[in-house]
Design a protein around this motif. Structure first.
Motif, PDB file in Angstrom:
ATOM      1  N   ALA A 313     -11.174  48.768  48.044  1.00 28.06           N
ATOM      2  CA  ALA A 313     -11.630  49.672  46.981  1.00 28.06           C
ATOM      3  C   ALA A 313     -12.941  50.315  47.414  1.00 28.06           C
ATOM      4  CB  ALA A 313     -11.815  48.919  45.665  1.00 28.06           C
ATOM      5  N   GLU A 319     -19.636  53.450  38.597  1.00 28.32           N
ATOM      6  CA  GLU A 319     -18.853  52.210  38.532  1.00 28.32           C
ATOM      7  C   GLU A 319     -19.696  51.041  39.035  1.00 28.32           C
ATOM      8  OE1 GLU A 319     -14.473  50.751  40.049  1.00 28.32           O
ATOM      9  OE2 GLU A 319     -15.806  51.710  41.502  1.00 28.32           O
ATOM     10  N   ASN A 323     -16.646  45.903  39.088  1.00 21.91           N
ATOM     11  CA  ASN A 323     -15.361  46.560  38.836  1.00 21.91           C
ATOM     12  C   ASN A 323     -14.710  47.022  40.136  1.00 21.91           C
ATOM     13  OD1 ASN A 323     -15.345  46.234  36.062  1.00 21.91           O
ATOM     14  ND2 ASN A 323     -16.439  48.147  35.677  1.00 21.91           N
ATOM     15  N   THR A 324     -15.540  47.456  41.109  1.00 20.90           N
ATOM     16  CA  THR A 324     -14.991  47.825  42.421  1.00 20.90           C
ATOM     17  C   THR A 324     -14.297  46.629  43.048  1.00 20.90           C
ATOM     18  OG1 THR A 324     -16.837  49.373  42.717  1.00 20.90           O
ATOM     19  CG2 THR A 324     -15.527  48.844  44.662  1.00 20.90           C
ATOM     20  N   ARG A 327     -10.962  45.982  41.482  1.00 18.87           N
ATOM     21  CA  ARG A 327      -9.932  46.886  41.999  1.00 18.87           C
ATOM     22  C   ARG A 327      -9.447  46.454  43.382  1.00 18.87           C
ATOM     23  NH1 ARG A 327     -10.975  51.767  43.200  1.00 18.87           N
ATOM     24  NH2 ARG A 327     -13.262  51.876  43.072  1.00 18.87           N
ATOM     25  N   SER A 346      -6.992  50.751  46.731  1.00 19.84           N
ATOM     26  CA  SER A 346      -6.943  50.947  45.285  1.00 19.84           C
ATOM     27  C   SER A 346      -7.020  52.414  44.943  1.00 19.84           C
ATOM     28  CB  SER A 346      -8.118  50.199  44.619  1.00 19.84           C
ATOM     29  OG  SER A 346      -8.224  50.546  43.246  1.00 19.84           O
ATOM     30  N   ALA A 349     -10.429  54.588  39.937  1.00 19.93           N
ATOM     31  CA  ALA A 349     -10.455  53.918  38.634  1.00 19.93           C
ATOM     32  C   ALA A 349     -10.215  54.924  37.504  1.00 19.93           C
ATOM     33  CB  ALA A 349     -11.810  53.244  38.462  1.00 19.93           C
TER      34      ALA A 349
END
Length: 349
Positions: A313, A319, A323-324, A327, A346, A349
Motif C-alpha cells: 500500500a 491518510e 490505515n495504510t 490496506r 492495494s 483508499a
C-alpha cells in the motif's frame, strides 16, 4: 569543581539530545531544513551553557566546548557541526570582546571548516574511539598554543596543558563507552532475537516517525506461503533456520531506502522511503522472484524452495499510516486468497 561537574552534566545532556533527535546514524542526505535548524539551535544552546560554566584563568576560558564540537563532528551532520561552531564563536566574541574572544572567533572558523574534513578523511581508517581522540587532539592545539602565548609562567602553562589533555581524553573515553553501551541497549530492545532484523516495536515506532514527517512512503507486509507445512515437516528448529536464511537474504537485497522488520511469526514488514510507487513495486516484485529462485537449507543436506505473498500500500495524502498498513494487510490477504506467490497492490483508499 562545580564548573567541571556542570560541564560533564551538560555533555551527558548533549548525548541524550543526539539520541533523542535520531540524528545518530541517520541518513543525512535527506534531513529537513527544520530538523537541521532545530539541531543547530540545540547545539548552540548547549555550547552557550558550557560557556557560562567556564573556568577562567588569567582571562582564558576553559570548558568542554571542544568535546561538544568533536562529538558533533563525529556523530552529526557536518552542516550542524560547522554552523554550531561558527555561531558559538560569534557568541563568545560578544561575550567578552577581548584578545581571547577575538582569537576564539578565528579558531572557531578554522575548526568549523577542518573538523568535518578530518572526520571524512579518517572515518574509514580508524575505529570510533581513535577518531574521537584524533579530533580532540587537533581541537585542543589552539587552546594550548594560546595559553602559552597569554601566560608567561611556563610551569603553569605545562600544568594547564596536562590538565586539559587529561580531562578531555578521560571524558572522551567515558562518553564513547557510554554511547556504545546505550547503542547496545537500544539495539537489544529494537532487534528480533531470532532473525536480527528490526522488531515490531521499532516498526511501530518508525511508522509514527514517518507520519510525523508527513513524507510519502510505501508499506509492505510479507508472509511465507504454507510456512506451517514446513514446520510440521521439518520441525521448528529447521523452521527457525529458514527464517534466519530469509532474513539474511532480505538484508542482502535491502537498499538505503528500504527497511525490513519481523513483525510476526513468519510475517515481515517493509518500509520503502524515498521510492516512487513504481520503484517500490519493482523492488518488491524482484524480492518475490529472488525468494522463489533461492534454495534454502531445511536440514542436513536437504534444500527446499519457498514462495512469499506480498501486500503493498502506498501512503496517500490525508491518510494515517495506520490505515495504510491496514490496506497492505488486506492486499496480503487478497494475494493469499488468489493463489499466493504474488505481489498484490492495494487500490486507492
Amino acid at each position: 569543581m562545580v564548573s567541571l561537574l556542570a560541564n560533564i552534566g551538560i555533555l551527558f545532556l548533549a548525548v541524550y539530545f543526539c539520541l533523542k533527535s535520531g540524528r545518530l546514524g541517520a541518513n543525512h542526505d535527506h534531513t529537513t531544513k527544520s530538523g537541521l535548524i532545530g539541531c543547530i539551535l540545540m547545539e548552540v544552546l548547549l555550547g552557550t551553557i558550557l560557556l557560562s560554566f567556564s573556568t577562567v584563568i588569567l582571562g582564558i576560558r576553559y570548558d568542554f566546548r571542544v568535546l561538544l564540537f568533536c562529538f558533533s563532528a563525529k556523530h552529526m551532520d557536518w552542516r550542524i557541526t560547522s554552523s554550531s561552531i561558527f555561531l558559538l564563536g560569534i557568541i563568545r566574541f560578544f561575550w567578552g570582546n577581548s584578545e581571547a574572544a577575538q582569537v576564539n572567533l578565528i579558531v572557531s572558523i578554522i575548526l568549523a571548516i577542518t573538523l568535518p574534513m578530518i572526520v571524512k578523511l579518517i572515518r574509514d581508517r580508524m575505529n570510533d574511539l581513535a577518531q574521537l581522540l584524533v579530533l580532540v587532539t587537533i581541537a585542543l592545539i589552539p587552546s594550548i598554543v594560546f595559553t602559552k602565548h597569554m601566560i608567561m609562567d611556563k610551569g603553569l602553562v605545562l600544568l594547564i596543558s596536562i590538565i586539559l589533555i587529561a580531562l578531555n581524553y578521560g571524558a572522551v573515553f567515558v562518553m564513547h563507552y557510554f554511547i556504545s553501551d546505550l547503542y547496545g541497549l537500544i539495539a537489544s530492545a529494537s532487534t528480533d532475537h531470532l532473525t536480527a532484523l528490526k522488531n515490531v516495536r521499532l516498526f511501530n515506532s518508525d511508522l509514527i516517525e514517518m507520519e510525523r514527517r508527513k513524507h510519502p512512503v510505501t508499506l509492505a507486509v510479507i508472509d511465507i506461503d504454507h510456512f506451517k507445512n514446513y514446520n510440521d515437516c521439518y520441525g521448528h528448529d529447521s523452521g527457525d533456520g529458514i527464517l534466519k536464511q530469509l532474513a539474511a537474504m532480505f538484508n542482502e537485497l535491502a537498499t538505503p531506502y528500504t527497511t525490513f522488520y519481523r513483525i510476526g511469526g513468519e510475517e515481515f514488514g517493509v518500509i520503502a522511503d524515498y521510492f516512487s510507487p513504481s520503484e517500490a513495486e519493482a523492488f518488491l516484485h524482484n524480492l518475490k522472484s529472488t525468494v522463489a529462485h533461492r534454495n534454502f537449507a531445511a536440514q542436513a543436506g536437504e534444500t527446499i524452495n519457498l514462495t512469499i505473498s506480498v501486500g503493498v500500500a502506498h501512503s496517500q495524502k490525508g491518510e494515517t499510516l495506520k490505515n495504510t498498513l491496514k490496506r497492505a494487510d488486506m492486499a496480503l490477504y487478497q494475494a493469499k486468497e488468489t493463489g499466493r506467490n504474488k505481489v498484490m497492490v492495494s487500490a486507492r483508499a
